[in-house]
Design a protein around this motif. Structure first.
Motif, PDB file in Angstrom:
ATOM      1  N   PHE A  61       0.831  -1.208   0.000  1.00 31.65           N
ATOM      2  CA  PHE A  61       0.000   0.000   0.000  1.00 31.65           C
ATOM      3  C   PHE A  61       0.867   1.261   0.000  1.00 31.65           C
ATOM      4  CE2 PHE A  61      -3.630  -2.470   2.193  1.00 31.65           C
ATOM      5  CZ  PHE A  61      -4.175  -2.785   0.968  1.00 31.65           C
ATOM      6  N   GLU A  62       1.881   1.273   0.876  1.00 27.15           N
ATOM      7  CA  GLU A  62       2.726   2.456   0.974  1.00 27.15           C
ATOM      8  C   GLU A  62       3.486   2.698  -0.321  1.00 27.15           C
ATOM      9  OE1 GLU A  62       2.764   4.684   3.325  1.00 27.15           O
ATOM     10  OE2 GLU A  62       1.206   3.554   4.377  1.00 27.15           O
ATOM     11  N   GLN A  63       3.947   1.606  -0.935  1.00 29.80           N
ATOM     12  CA  GLN A  63       4.657   1.746  -2.204  1.00 29.80           C
ATOM     13  C   GLN A  63       3.741   2.324  -3.272  1.00 29.80           C
ATOM     14  OE1 GLN A  63       5.962  -1.927  -3.971  1.00 29.80           O
ATOM     15  NE2 GLN A  63       7.743  -0.981  -4.872  1.00 29.80           N
ATOM     16  N   SER A  64       2.492   1.852  -3.303  1.00 33.56           N
ATOM     17  CA  SER A  64       1.536   2.372  -4.280  1.00 33.56           C
ATOM     18  C   SER A  64       1.278   3.854  -4.048  1.00 33.56           C
ATOM     19  CB  SER A  64       0.224   1.584  -4.187  1.00 33.56           C
ATOM     20  OG  SER A  64       0.433   0.212  -4.431  1.00 33.56           O
ATOM     21  N   ARG A  65       1.134   4.238  -2.769  1.00 34.00           N
ATOM     22  CA  ARG A  65       0.918   5.661  -2.476  1.00 34.00           C
ATOM     23  C   ARG A  65       2.137   6.490  -2.884  1.00 34.00           C
ATOM     24  NH1 ARG A  65      -0.935   3.508   2.674  1.00 34.00           N
ATOM     25  NH2 ARG A  65      -3.198   3.289   2.654  1.00 34.00           N
ATOM     26  N   ALA A  66       3.337   5.940  -2.602  1.00 35.86           N
ATOM     27  CA  ALA A  66       4.553   6.672  -2.962  1.00 35.86           C
ATOM     28  C   ALA A  66       4.648   6.881  -4.472  1.00 35.86           C
ATOM     29  CB  ALA A  66       5.780   5.909  -2.454  1.00 35.86           C
ATOM     30  N   ILE A  67       4.266   5.844  -5.232  1.00 37.79           N
ATOM     31  CA  ILE A  67       4.298   5.965  -6.698  1.00 37.79           C
ATOM     32  C   ILE A  67       3.343   7.068  -7.145  1.00 37.79           C
ATOM     33  CG2 ILE A  67       3.755   4.774  -8.849  1.00 37.79           C
ATOM     34  CD1 ILE A  67       4.576   2.172  -7.427  1.00 37.79           C
ATOM     35  N   ALA A  68       2.122   7.060  -6.581  1.00 38.25           N
ATOM     36  CA  ALA A  68       1.134   8.061  -6.964  1.00 38.25           C
ATOM     37  C   ALA A  68       1.597   9.469  -6.594  1.00 38.25           C
ATOM     38  CB  ALA A  68      -0.209   7.742  -6.290  1.00 38.25           C
ATOM     39  N   GLU A  69       2.211   9.607  -5.409  1.00 35.96           N
ATOM     40  CA  GLU A  69       2.670  10.934  -4.988  1.00 35.96           C
ATOM     41  C   GLU A  69       3.797  11.437  -5.889  1.00 35.96           C
ATOM     42  OE1 GLU A  69       3.635  10.215  -0.967  1.00 35.96           O
ATOM     43  OE2 GLU A  69       1.554  10.173  -0.270  1.00 35.96           O
ATOM     44  N   VAL A  70       4.665  10.527  -6.306  1.00 33.31           N
ATOM     45  CA  VAL A  70       5.720  10.919  -7.239  1.00 33.31           C
ATOM     46  C   VAL A  70       5.121  11.358  -8.573  1.00 33.31           C
ATOM     47  CG1 VAL A  70       7.665  10.066  -8.593  1.00 33.31           C
ATOM     48  CG2 VAL A  70       7.508   9.514  -6.178  1.00 33.31           C
TER      49      VAL A  70
END
Length: 757
Positions: A61-70
């Motif tokens: 989940f955190e990785q997915s959020r990080a990708i979206a934020e980038v």
């Protein structure tokens, strides 16, 4: 009157009946304890695995959020809105503006192949501006006009900027895979849009485990098993209804028995920005409930014999006192003397100013055995270590278990320096042989510290303390045996000071730097890459060697920021070379702690995305011992890195103790033969055979081979004859700063062009 003989006879009968009752009670209690111990061990193993799986899901989940934020910070989407013209006109016109949007979406898929299959950019009215599926941009005529009808659209807009929404799992209309979507709002120049991408639900599917354990993800609303290590992933579920009672109960976490399986579970409830309400569960066949489980016939016979002996002969006060004395002076696990008895015997050996030696022996990697195999196997290892030490020490010596779990001390009465050092080397040699624990082959390393009387102390406590200081020196200098040195005592304070200096040096531009050593193809002579090696120029101490400060960093959490700093420098240099038209893959060494961090892969890919460096220009090197520290965790991180296109290499091959069965499952591309074997080829037939075997093994596994420590043309010729692919060593160049590497590369390329021409 009752005669004395009758009294004695009745007393014996009463004693016998009492003994039988004690026997029955002992058998029953021991069996229950044995069963409870097995159940507790199973629950502990399930809890450990559950913790890993929950961490993996949260990291997902955190990785997915990080990708979206980038993505939200990417200028290409902002530039699209700020360009003149209507959205419809810009989409219809295509050109560089839209190509940049498509490239950003496609690069995201390249970073995560097999995980992200679809990414799109949609306007607030629901019209798609761009969509990329499996790396292929959609033509304007095929862009959908109804994204506002999807389940992710309205919640994402309601969250507003800088908040990522993760929708429930569904079947992608583009890839036909079960996916979870992630989306975030983009705002600029009065326009509002959404960047959305899908990640395959199968990415959360854990690999099959041993011992019948299974890992599952269950929808808390429907009870459907959505992801399971034993079945194909599907949004319709696997049809397994085992976990229905779990879902109906609604508990957040715990351990329970469902049917014929023991289950450890934790609920990850839905949140404002995550619509998925899941249970993560790890299960295994339930341990048998029979009361005889855990109690052997041999144990029963032993207990019966002991009890009958007690009933017949009784226990004397002297034997009882002896037992109490032994418990106070001996280690319960190994039976060796403890610190108190060791001190007592040392004081006796020193009486009258007589000479003696004290050795302090410590195992390296024992904590990994406990963490990976469990405390039961760790105890068995300590027991075998104690026996080996007893078999090697000379007559009259005392072996004791002192201090921590893996600390042993040896008293050598009347020993001199030469004899004590010879004994220490013999002890370490026998400990370096493989241990067989149940079905596991375990290898450990050890260090020893040596203190002599009367030179280093005239009492037991001083000798023990000085032997311990010598042991710390042996660890820091990576040597097998070290004698106590008063000038080096106080290592602890010096170590803390150096760690503080290293913490402050990270991030500075004038202390920590990278040197680069080229790797050259033996077939073509061309440079195939460079290994990045860290250097520290301390403002007071001067040059501090890596083998001094890197082990210190690895023993603390400081290794994480140090690794991040090295990766930043290496990726920046690789990017510079790529921009100059000479793309050279750069290799960076990883520590154990990196592979045990489930978020490490996301950190690396985030760095690549920010810098725009293609993944194939970064290579990560691990040693055999690093990969074997915790194979399951390491394999998870390595697979994530490799799936993202990063090349992986086994460094210093031949010096570790990995099994061939495990090695063939590692997702690596390259094997580096340790320089000690390469440099000994010319004089040792055995080392030449080892190098040839390593090359054959690597090629059979589909790996390329790099030989380290190549120092002369004779070694180059021999390696080329053996079929080695790449060479690295002083024959070509020493590690050097980037500017010197550029000059060397230009000169070398010019000489090569003349030779080839």
């Amino acid at each position: 009157m009752i005669g004395w003989s009758a009294v004695i006879r009745h007393a014996r009968a009463a004693a016998f009946l009492t003994g039988l009752l004690v026997l029955v009670y002992s058998v029953f209690s021991s069996a229950l304890i044995g069963r409870d111990k097995q159940v507790a061990q199973q629950d502990h193993a399930l809890d450990l695995t559950l913790g890993q799986q929950v961490a993996a899901v949260k990291n997902y989940f955190e990785q997915s959020r990080a990708i979206a934020e980038v993505l939200a910070d990417s200028p290409v989407f902002i530039d699209f809105y700020q360009a003149p013209g209507t959205t419809e006109a810009k989409v219809a016109a295509g050109g560089p503006l839209l190509e940049r949007v498509n490239d950003a979406l496609a690069y995201l898929e390249q970073l995560y192949p097999g995980r992200i299959g679809e990414a799109c950019f949609a306007d607030s009215n629901g019209r798609q501006i761009a969509r990329v599926v499996d790396g292929v941009p959609a033509v304007p005529e095929l862009l959908r006009q109804y994204e506002n009808k999807t389940q992710y659209f309205a919640p994402t807009l309601n969250l507003g900027p800088e908040r990522v929404y993760q929708a429930q799992a569904y079947t992608s209309p583009d890839t036909r895979h079960a996916v979870i979507s992630n989306s975030i709002v983009i705002s600029a120049s009065g326009h509002t849009g959404i960047v959305h991408f899908e990640m395959a639900l199968d990415s959360l599917r854990m690999p099959a485990t041993t011992g019948g354990r299974a890992a599952s993800i269950i929808d808390a609303g429907t009870g459907r098993v959505m992801v399971d290590s034993r079945a194909v992933t599907s949004t319709s579920g696997t049809g397994d209804r085992t976990f229905d009672p779990l879902v109906k109960g609604g508990a957040l976490n715990g351990t329970t028995t469902l049917g014929d399986r023991r289950v450890a579970y934790q609920r990850l409830p839905a949140t404002l920005n995550n619509a998925n309400d899941w249970y993560v569960a790890v299960s295994a066949p339930v341990y048998g409930a029979g009361w005889t489980r855990g109690f052997s016939v041999a144990s029963l016979a032993l207990l019966l014999g002991a009890l009958l002996t007690i009933l017949v002969s009784g226990l004397s006060w002297r034997s009882h006192a002896r037992s109490v004395r032994r418990a106070a002076t001996h280690d319960a696990l190994t039976g060796l003397p403890n610190r108190a008895l060791f001190t007592e015997r040392t004081q006796a050996a020193l009486r009258g100013g007589r000479p003696a030696a004290v050795l302090n022996v410590n195992l390296r990697g024992f904590r990994n055995v406990n963490d990976v195999l469990g405390h039961k196997h760790g105890d068995q290892l300590l027991d075998q270590v104690a026996q080996r030490l007893l078999d090697v020490v000379p007559a009259g010596a005392t072996v004791a278990r002192v201090g921590g779990a893996d600390d042993f001390a040896v008293l050598l009465p009347a020993a001199d320096l030469a004899g004590a050092r010879a004994t220490a080397e013999a002890l370490l040699a026998v400990l370096h042989r493989t241990f067989l624990i149940d079905d596991f082959h375990v290898d450990v390393e050890a260090n020893a510290g040596l203190a002599l009387a009367p030179e280093h102390g005239t009492d037991a406590e001083t000798l023990l303390r000085h032997a311990d200081a010598a042991l710390h020196l042996a660890k820091e200098q990576a040597s097998a045996v070290q004698q106590y040195d008063a000038a080096s005592d106080g290592t602890t304070a010096s170590r803390l000071e150096l760690l503080g200096d290293l913490r402050r040096a990270i991030g500075t531009e004038d202390q920590l730097s990278l040197h680069y050593q080229p790797k050259v193809s033996l077939a073509t002579g061309r440079v195939t890459g460079a290994e990045a090696l860290i250097r520290w120029q301390h403002p007071v101490r001067g040059k501090v060697f890596p083998d001094v400060f890197i082990p210190m960093a690895e023993s603390t959490s400081l290794i994480h920021p140090l690794t991040s700093h090295v990766l930043e420098l290496a990726v920046a240099q690789a990017g510079t070379w790529a921009e100059q038209g000479t793309p050279i893959p750069v290799a960076v060494n990883l520590s154990t702690r990196c592979l045990l961090d489930p978020g490490f892969a996301a950190q690396v890919f985030g760095l690549l995305y920010r810098t725009g460096l293609p993944a194939h220009l970064l290579k990560l090197e691990i040693t055999e011992s690093v990969a074997m520290a915790d194979p399951e965790k390491a394999l998870t991180v390595l697979r994530a890195l490799h799936d993202g296109g990063i090349s992986l290499s086994i460094d210093d091959f031949g010096t570790g103790h990995s099994s061939m069965t495990y090695l063939q499952h590692l997702p690596v591309d390259e094997l580096k033969i340790d320089k000690s074997f390469v440099q000994a080829m010319a004089t040792s037939h055995g080392d030449e055979v080892l190098v040839r075997t390593a090359i054959t093994l690597a090629h059979n596994l589909g790996l390329s081979v790099v030989a380290e420590g190549v120092e002369d043309e004779a070694a180059v010729t021999a390696l080329r004859t053996l079929g080695c692919d790449v060479a690295q060593g002083y024959h070509y160049a020493r590690p050097m700063p980037a500017a010197d590497f550029d000059q060397w590369f230009a000169d070398y390329s010019a000489r090569l062009a003349v030779t080839v021409g």
